[in-house]
Design a protein around this motif. Sequence first.
Motif, PDB file in Angstrom:
ATOM      1  N   ARG A   9       0.830  -1.200   0.000  1.00 29.43           N
ATOM      2  CA  ARG A   9       0.000   0.000   0.000  1.00 29.43           C
ATOM      3  C   ARG A   9       0.869   1.257   0.000  1.00 29.43           C
ATOM      4  O   ARG A   9       1.946   1.273   0.580  1.00 29.43           O
ATOM      5  CB  ARG A   9      -0.915  -0.019   1.220  1.00 29.43           C
ATOM      6  N   VAL A  10       0.356   2.317  -0.631  1.00 29.39           N
ATOM      7  CA  VAL A  10       1.104   3.563  -0.770  1.00 29.39           C
ATOM      8  C   VAL A  10       0.389   4.670  -0.004  1.00 29.39           C
ATOM      9  O   VAL A  10      -0.828   4.865  -0.151  1.00 29.39           O
ATOM     10  CB  VAL A  10       1.244   3.958  -2.255  1.00 29.39           C
ATOM     11  N   ALA A  11       1.153   5.391   0.805  1.00 28.27           N
ATOM     12  CA  ALA A  11       0.612   6.527   1.567  1.00 28.27           C
ATOM     13  C   ALA A  11       1.483   7.749   1.335  1.00 28.27           C
ATOM     14  O   ALA A  11       2.686   7.643   1.141  1.00 28.27           O
ATOM     15  CB  ALA A  11       0.564   6.204   3.054  1.00 28.27           C
ATOM     16  N   ALA A  26       7.013   6.950  10.033  1.00 26.31           N
ATOM     17  CA  ALA A  26       7.713   5.795  10.587  1.00 26.31           C
ATOM     18  C   ALA A  26       6.735   4.694  10.987  1.00 26.31           C
ATOM     19  O   ALA A  26       6.987   3.503  10.740  1.00 26.31           O
ATOM     20  CB  ALA A  26       8.547   6.219  11.796  1.00 26.31           C
ATOM     21  N   GLU A  27       5.624   5.067  11.592  1.00 29.25           N
ATOM     22  CA  GLU A  27       4.631   4.067  12.004  1.00 29.25           C
ATOM     23  C   GLU A  27       4.033   3.352  10.790  1.00 29.25           C
ATOM     24  O   GLU A  27       3.879   2.124  10.794  1.00 29.25           O
ATOM     25  CB  GLU A  27       3.524   4.738  12.821  1.00 29.25           C
ATOM     26  N   GLY A  32       4.057  -1.683   6.892  1.00 27.40           N
ATOM     27  CA  GLY A  32       4.113  -2.200   5.536  1.00 27.40           C
ATOM     28  C   GLY A  32       3.687  -1.242   4.450  1.00 27.40           C
ATOM     29  O   GLY A  32       3.639  -1.626   3.279  1.00 27.40           O
ATOM     30  N   TRP A  33       3.391  -0.004   4.811  1.00 24.11           N
ATOM     31  CA  TRP A  33       3.064   0.987   3.793  1.00 24.11           C
ATOM     32  C   TRP A  33       4.349   1.486   3.129  1.00 24.11           C
ATOM     33  O   TRP A  33       5.390   1.596   3.779  1.00 24.11           O
ATOM     34  CB  TRP A  33       2.363   2.198   4.417  1.00 24.11           C
ATOM     35  N   ALA A  34       4.282   1.794   1.851  1.00 22.70           N
ATOM     36  CA  ALA A  34       5.329   2.559   1.180  1.00 22.70           C
ATOM     37  C   ALA A  34       4.941   4.025   1.325  1.00 22.70           C
ATOM     38  O   ALA A  34       3.911   4.453   0.799  1.00 22.70           O
ATOM     39  CB  ALA A  34       5.429   2.178  -0.289  1.00 22.70           C
ATOM     40  N   ASP A 218      -5.948   1.890   9.123  1.00 20.26           N
ATOM     41  CA  ASP A 218      -5.944   0.430   9.077  1.00 20.26           C
ATOM     42  C   ASP A 218      -7.169  -0.219   9.731  1.00 20.26           C
ATOM     43  O   ASP A 218      -7.895  -0.952   9.080  1.00 20.26           O
ATOM     44  CB  ASP A 218      -4.670  -0.108   9.757  1.00 20.26           C
ATOM     45  N   GLU A 219      -7.366   0.071  11.014  1.00 18.83           N
ATOM     46  CA  GLU A 219      -8.460  -0.616  11.723  1.00 18.83           C
ATOM     47  C   GLU A 219      -9.777   0.151  11.669  1.00 18.83           C
ATOM     48  O   GLU A 219     -10.852  -0.462  11.672  1.00 18.83           O
ATOM     49  CB  GLU A 219      -8.079  -0.850  13.194  1.00 18.83           C
ATOM     50  N   GLY A 220      -9.726   1.467  11.637  1.00 22.47           N
ATOM     51  CA  GLY A 220     -10.942   2.265  11.773  1.00 22.47           C
ATOM     52  C   GLY A 220     -11.715   2.445  10.485  1.00 22.47           C
ATOM     53  O   GLY A 220     -12.090   3.571  10.128  1.00 22.47           O
ATOM     54  N   THR A 221     -11.975   1.348   9.813  1.00 27.15           N
ATOM     55  CA  THR A 221     -12.673   1.425   8.527  1.00 27.15           C
ATOM     56  C   THR A 221     -14.137   1.839   8.680  1.00 27.15           C
ATOM     57  O   THR A 221     -14.794   2.131   7.681  1.00 27.15           O
ATOM     58  CB  THR A 221     -12.596   0.074   7.801  1.00 27.15           C
TER      59      THR A 221
END
Length: 236
Positions: A9-11, A26-27, A32-34, A218-221
Amino acid sequence: MTMPPAGRRVAIVTGAASGIGAAAAAELESRGWAVAGFDLRPSSHCSFDLSLDMSDSESVSNAVSQVEQELGPVGAAVSAAGYYEMLPVSEITLDKWRRMLAVHVGGFVNLSRAVLPGMIMAGTGSIVAITSELAIGGGSNDAHYAAAKGTLLGLVRSLAAEFAPQGVRVNSVAPGPTDTPLLAPDSPWRAPEYLASLPLGRLTSPDEVALCIAFLLDEGTFCVGETLNPNAGAVI
């Protein structure tokens, strides 16, 4: 620049060179984000780094296009670029009002306008704005900063309502005084008497704000138009 592994995934994180932006970058990298970092200064926390002024809409648009070409579709955008300035309202010149609004409000608008088309096309995406507890509670000698951060709350809720049906979630995080270089050593927010007034008795840390950002991505969809408030109890 090598493309990230398929499926990574890209952010984009603005203000990624220091403080909350650096902690968020950093978080997200650790999850696993780019991460593409946008800042006036170089960042050491990102897969990809670009130097630009977030108040310049053309520069932001070009930078987002470059990220899409180099890393792939942008799935998340965190608008953390900004600065803090305490002044009595009588000393806030028109240029100071304009600059504060251009960086905080304009930066968020420019980022959102640039990433939304790709997110809408993909049918998914998440945007997080960093606002402030001063947007909620106000503060003496903080008029232009509180006004800019308060405007972000209205923008977040409006964009959330408009784009949630198209799969894009827009939320915000409103930290209290945070232990970053934005707060000078002699800042009143670091004074023992102020810290003693907080239920937790301390400043919020950038890592704690980063955890709130990561949660929304991530979790708060289920979160749409929401504001998380890591402020050590400054506003309850």
